[in-house]
Design an enzyme around this catalytic site. Structure first.
Site, mmCIF file in Angstrom:
data_model
loop_
_atom_site.group_PDB
_atom_site.id
_atom_site.type_symbol
_atom_site.label_atom_id
_atom_site.label_comp_id
_atom_site.label_asym_id
_atom_site.label_seq_id
_atom_site.Cartn_x
_atom_site.Cartn_y
_atom_site.Cartn_z
ATOM 1 N N LYS A 9 72.975 39.729 9.329
ATOM 2 C CA LYS A 9 73.219 40.872 10.209
ATOM 3 C C LYS A 9 73.853 40.418 11.527
ATOM 4 C CE LYS A 9 69.182 43.218 8.201
ATOM 5 N NZ LYS A 9 67.870 43.858 8.505
ATOM 6 N N TYR A 49 71.901 51.869 3.801
ATOM 7 C CA TYR A 49 70.543 52.188 4.244
ATOM 8 C C TYR A 49 70.173 53.648 3.939
ATOM 9 C CZ TYR A 49 69.510 47.742 6.602
ATOM 10 O OH TYR A 49 69.208 46.421 6.879
ATOM 11 N N ASN A 112 66.186 41.362 12.518
ATOM 12 C CA ASN A 112 65.485 40.345 11.725
ATOM 13 C C ASN A 112 66.440 39.509 10.881
ATOM 14 O OD1 ASN A 112 66.149 42.193 9.798
ATOM 15 N ND2 ASN A 112 64.066 42.796 9.302
ATOM 16 N N HIS A 115 69.472 40.751 5.553
ATOM 17 C CA HIS A 115 69.117 41.748 4.542
ATOM 18 C C HIS A 115 69.123 41.085 3.174
ATOM 19 C CE1 HIS A 115 69.102 45.296 1.977
ATOM 20 N NE2 HIS A 115 70.033 44.672 1.277
ATOM 21 N N GLU A 126 73.994 47.702 -4.425
ATOM 22 C CA GLU A 126 74.427 47.217 -3.105
ATOM 23 C C GLU A 126 75.645 46.293 -3.226
ATOM 24 O OE1 GLU A 126 70.936 45.415 -1.418
ATOM 25 O OE2 GLU A 126 69.930 47.335 -1.122
HETATM 26 P P1 DAT Z 1 63.589 44.835 4.640
HETATM 27 O O1 DAT Z 1 64.862 44.534 5.400
HETATM 28 O O2 DAT Z 1 62.537 43.778 4.841
HETATM 29 O O3 DAT Z 1 63.836 45.146 3.183
HETATM 30 P P2 DAT Z 1 63.202 47.696 5.004
HETATM 31 O O4 DAT Z 1 64.090 47.893 3.828
HETATM 32 O O5 DAT Z 1 61.864 48.378 4.991
HETATM 33 O O6 DAT Z 1 62.951 46.149 5.302
HETATM 34 O O7 DAT Z 1 63.942 48.197 6.316
HETATM 35 C C1 DAT Z 1 65.330 47.944 6.483
HETATM 36 C C2 DAT Z 1 65.541 47.474 7.897
HETATM 37 O O8 DAT Z 1 65.203 48.510 8.798
HETATM 38 C C3 DAT Z 1 64.673 46.288 8.303
HETATM 39 O O9 DAT Z 1 65.241 45.052 7.944
HETATM 40 C C4 DAT Z 1 64.583 46.465 9.770
HETATM 41 C C5 DAT Z 1 64.606 47.965 9.964
HETATM 42 N N1 DAT Z 1 63.261 48.524 10.098
HETATM 43 C C6 DAT Z 1 62.349 48.682 9.101
HETATM 44 N N2 DAT Z 1 61.219 49.219 9.579
HETATM 45 C C7 DAT Z 1 61.423 49.394 10.906
HETATM 46 C C8 DAT Z 1 60.640 49.912 11.975
HETATM 47 N N3 DAT Z 1 59.397 50.355 11.771
HETATM 48 N N4 DAT Z 1 61.173 49.919 13.213
HETATM 49 C C9 DAT Z 1 62.422 49.474 13.436
HETATM 50 N N5 DAT Z 1 63.233 48.985 12.481
HETATM 51 C C10 DAT Z 1 62.729 48.948 11.235
HETATM 52 MG MG MG Z 2 64.926 46.738 2.365
#
Ligand code: DAT
Ligand code: MG
Length: 148
Positions: A9, A49, A112, A115, A126
């Site tokens: 990212k 997303y 973080n 992805h 994807e």
């Molecule tokens: P991951 O990337 O671990 O698969 P995810 O698919 O639940 O996590 O969420 C996609 C992204 O969205 C994640 O990398 C960071 C952001 N995100 C997830 N939960 C969040 C939250 N509670 N607050 C802010 N950003 C969040």
């Molecule tokens: Mg995810």
């Protein structure tokens, strides 16, 4: 052989961690099948997303993902989806254990670094969003018999 989409990212590129993070996937034994640098369009970010549409962090997440260059990659190998997720750690950097990518380099939830697809089905969808078929390269690494 399973494939997964990994996106480094914008925070990863801006913090000059691209090489460090790619090394984790490469050293594990996964095989690189595609790689490119791009700033995602709003449309690509929305499609990528889509599952998070309506959540409180959705707009901020799209803003973040489209804010600068990302490195999109396809990695393949045995159980590539799970292997990559294990290397990444959990979503919240503060909760991700040491020796994971997010555990070692991330403190944020949103920023973080990386992805990774969460299932083979989502990986296939994807990969289609981020890559054209002719941007993926099939080959057999010379160490394939050793790596598994
Ligand atoms: P991951 O990337 O671990 O698969 P995810 O698919 O639940 O996590 O969420 C996609 C992204 O969205 C994640 O990398 C960071 C952001 N995100 C997830 N939960 C969040 C939250 N509670 N607050 C802010 N950003 C969040
Ligand atoms: Mg995810």
């Amino acid at each position: 052989m399973q494939q997964t989409l990994i996106v480094l990212k914008p925070d990863c590129v801006q913090r000059r961690l691209v090489g460090t993070i790619i090394e984790r996937f490469e050293k594990k034994g996964l095989r690189l099948a595609g790689l490119k640098l791009l700033t995602p369009s709003r449309k690509l970010a929305e499609d990528h997303y889509a599952v998070h549409k309506g959540k409180p962090f959705y707009d901020s997440l799209l803003q973040f993902l489209t804010s600068g260059p990302t490195v999109a990659m396809v990695w393949e190998g045995r159980e590539a989806v799970t292997v990559a997720r294990t290397l990444m750690g959990v979503t919240d950097g503060t909760k991700s254990p040491p020796a994971t990518i997010r555990g070692d380099f991330a403190l944020s939830v949103q920023n973080n670094l990386v992805h990774g697809s969460d299932s083979p089905e989502n990986a296939a969808a994807e990969i289609k969003l981020w890559f054209k078929p002719d941007e993926l390269v099939a080959y057999r690494p010379t160490d394939a018999d050793w790596v598994g």
